[in-house]
Write an enzyme that holds these catalytic residues in place. Structure first.
Site, PDB file in Angstrom:
ATOM      1  N   PRO A 156      35.701  16.461  42.858  1.00  0.00           N
ATOM      2  CA  PRO A 156      36.571  16.251  41.697  1.00  0.00           C
ATOM      3  C   PRO A 156      35.803  16.413  40.395  1.00  0.00           C
ATOM      4  CG  PRO A 156      36.025  14.160  42.718  1.00  0.00           C
ATOM      5  CD  PRO A 156      35.510  15.228  43.627  1.00  0.00           C
ATOM      6  N   MET A 157      36.408  17.144  39.461  1.00  0.00           N
ATOM      7  CA  MET A 157      35.812  17.331  38.137  1.00  0.00           C
ATOM      8  C   MET A 157      36.904  17.140  37.095  1.00  0.00           C
ATOM      9  SD  MET A 157      33.335  20.637  38.781  1.00  0.00           S
ATOM     10  CE  MET A 157      34.520  21.487  39.843  1.00  0.00           C
ATOM     11  N   CYS A 195      29.353   8.486  38.315  1.00  0.00           N
ATOM     12  CA  CYS A 195      29.412   8.964  36.933  1.00  0.00           C
ATOM     13  C   CYS A 195      28.202   8.486  36.125  1.00  0.00           C
ATOM     14  CB  CYS A 195      30.689   8.485  36.262  1.00  0.00           C
ATOM     15  SG  CYS A 195      30.819   9.012  34.550  1.00  0.00           S
ATOM     16  N   LYS A 197      31.590   8.080  46.818  1.00  0.00           N
ATOM     17  CA  LYS A 197      30.617   9.025  46.281  1.00  0.00           C
ATOM     18  C   LYS A 197      29.697   8.281  45.320  1.00  0.00           C
ATOM     19  CE  LYS A 197      29.989  13.344  43.756  1.00  0.00           C
ATOM     20  NZ  LYS A 197      30.599  14.393  42.911  1.00  0.00           N
ATOM     21  N   GLY A 221      25.069  18.611  45.203  1.00  0.00           N
ATOM     22  CA  GLY A 221      24.001  18.930  44.260  1.00  0.00           C
ATOM     23  C   GLY A 221      23.347  20.263  44.569  1.00  0.00           C
ATOM     24  N   ASP A 222      23.477  21.206  43.627  1.00  0.00           N
ATOM     25  CA  ASP A 222      22.813  22.509  43.702  1.00  0.00           C
ATOM     26  C   ASP A 222      23.308  23.383  44.852  1.00  0.00           C
ATOM     27  OD1 ASP A 222      21.453  21.615  41.531  1.00  0.00           O
ATOM     28  OD2 ASP A 222      19.493  21.470  42.501  1.00  0.00           O
ATOM     29  N   GLY A 261      30.724  21.061  43.240  1.00  0.00           N
ATOM     30  CA  GLY A 261      31.363  20.850  41.950  1.00  0.00           C
ATOM     31  C   GLY A 261      31.134  22.028  41.023  1.00  0.00           C
TER      32      GLY A 261
END
Length: 407
Positions: free
Chosen positions: A18-19, A126, A176, A238-239, A261
């Site tokens: 989610p973004m 976050c 998360k 991540g990445d 993401g």
């Protein structure tokens, strides 16, 4: 390699992370459609009846942009628009943010009892200073009892509401989070244990600390450690910018799946690659500019349909257009004009003036988004002195219930 999140089955262990302001229903639909195309390209026959089951997705999980539990309870118009589902998604997934156990439990109850979600994720990742300085986001897991109360309350609410509403499966709750606040104040090990004890169904680790924000390299070795110590399914975040990155992460860490993401910004077709690779196919989607233009137009049309307001839809689309055209020869003046679009017709006319025969450029791949640099964590006063909330911190924690981005 299927993965089970509670009673929800994922044929391809791939998650659209989610973004905020990005993963709305139009973008999620595009990502899902490409994921399904990737599954078909790998020879997978999609089960159409799964679209109504809420139990299974053969092409991954596509999570709604994060919403705040307080805004959902208050049923603010913007939040109710945000949680509108992609109508053909077999598993409707929503991420909740909150800091108060009772509020989050109430929000979970609404989503489950009113049949608005088949899976709920809780955001503890976050890193935005305006959130962490009040004790929310990735700062919250440092307070062990608060974290435990939140996840226990959310899981119990999901079980109770699923049963009382006669749902055909118990809606699973996942979490998360990040490695921790910084290298000296990690939290992921404690989070994993408290989550398992509470009945959380799966974990997603963004392999950075709050201090790292989105900078530097994600430290996949922590995903490997989390997988070694937790009995729950683990998704690494991540990445991951290409399908090869996803395969490499899973091979190196033992993760059950990947969460993507920034890597898909302007590239919903990345899910074709990710899902195809998950099923063992080497097929990859490399659109030339004419195909990208068609995708942009479809995104615009879906946005107008979703928002029922063409001007609003175009404002939301502008950032996506810039991402879509990364690496293509477009020109600064044209990029400026595309950043001001006000209608689908204007967008179409501008795109038609481009050299649409351009092949997919190498520069369009790789890392996406603004990583920035490391940032000193902003925390409430005396936050790190104890894993328990002080009376003063308890009285002020509700101030962290604000709209913000994901993690």
């Amino acid at each position: 390699m299927s993965v089970h999140i509670g009673e929800v089955s994922l044929g391809a262990p791939v998650i659209l992370a989610p973004m905020a302001g990005v993963t709305n229903p139009p973008f999620r639909q595009l990502c899902r459609e490409f994921g399904e195309a990737g599954a078909r390209a790998a020879g997978v026959e999609l089960h159409q009846d799964a679209k109504k089951s809420g139990h299974a997705s053969q092409a991954g999980l596509y999570v709604c942009e994060m919403i705040t539990s307080r805004a959902l309870i208050e049923r603010t118009p913007e939040t109710m628009t945000m949680i509108k589902p992609d109508p053909h998604d077999p598993v409707r997934s929503i991420q909740l943010y909150g800091v108060e156990p009772k509020t989050i439990a109430q929000a979970v109850d609404i989503l489950v009892r009113e049949d608005r979600a088949d899976h709920i994720d809780l955001n503890f990742g976050c890193p935005v200073p305006k959130v962490t300085r009040k004790g929310g986001g990735s700062a919250l897991p440092w307070k062990h009892q608060l974290f435990s109360d939140i996840v226990q309350g959310a899981v119990k609410a999901a079980h109770r509401a699923s049963t009382e509403a006669g749902r055909n499966h118990i809606v699973p709750v996942t979490a998360k989070f990040r490695i921790g606040i910084d290298d000296e104040h990690s939290t992921f090990r404690e989070v994993a244990k408290m989550s398992a004890d509470a009945g959380i169904s799966a974990l997603t680790l963004h392999a950075r600390t709050t201090e790292q924000h989105y900078s530097g390299q994600a430290r996949w070795e922590y995903i490997q450690e989390l997988k070694s110590l937790s009995p729950l399914p683990v998704f690494g975040n991540g990445d991951v910018f290409e399908a090869d990155d996803a395969q490499r992460m899973m091979a190196q860490t033992g993760a059950d799946g990947v969460s993507v993401g920034r890597g898909c910004q302007g590239r919903p077709w990345l899910f074709f690659d990710l899902v195809a690779a998950a099923y063992g196919s080497s097929q990859r989607y490399r659109p030339h500019l004419a195909q990208v233009a068609d995708i942009i137009i479809r995104h615009a049309q879906l946005s107008v349909e979703h928002f029922a307001d063409e001007h609003r839809a175009m404002r939301e689309l502008r950032k996506h257009v810039g991402w879509y055209l990364r690496g293509f020869s477009v020109g600064g003046q044209m990029r400026h004009q595309l950043g001001l679009i006000e209608s689908v017709e204007q967008l179409r006319q501008l795109l038609d003036t481009l050299d649409l025969d351009q092949p997919f450029p190498e520069a369009a791949g790789g890392p996406r988004g603004r990583a920035g640099g490391a940032k000193r964590p902003h925390l409430p006063e005396f936050w790190l002195d104890s894993h328990e909330l002080s009376d003063r911190q308890q009285a002020k924690i509700h101030e962290a219930e604000v709209n913000t981005s994901g993690g």
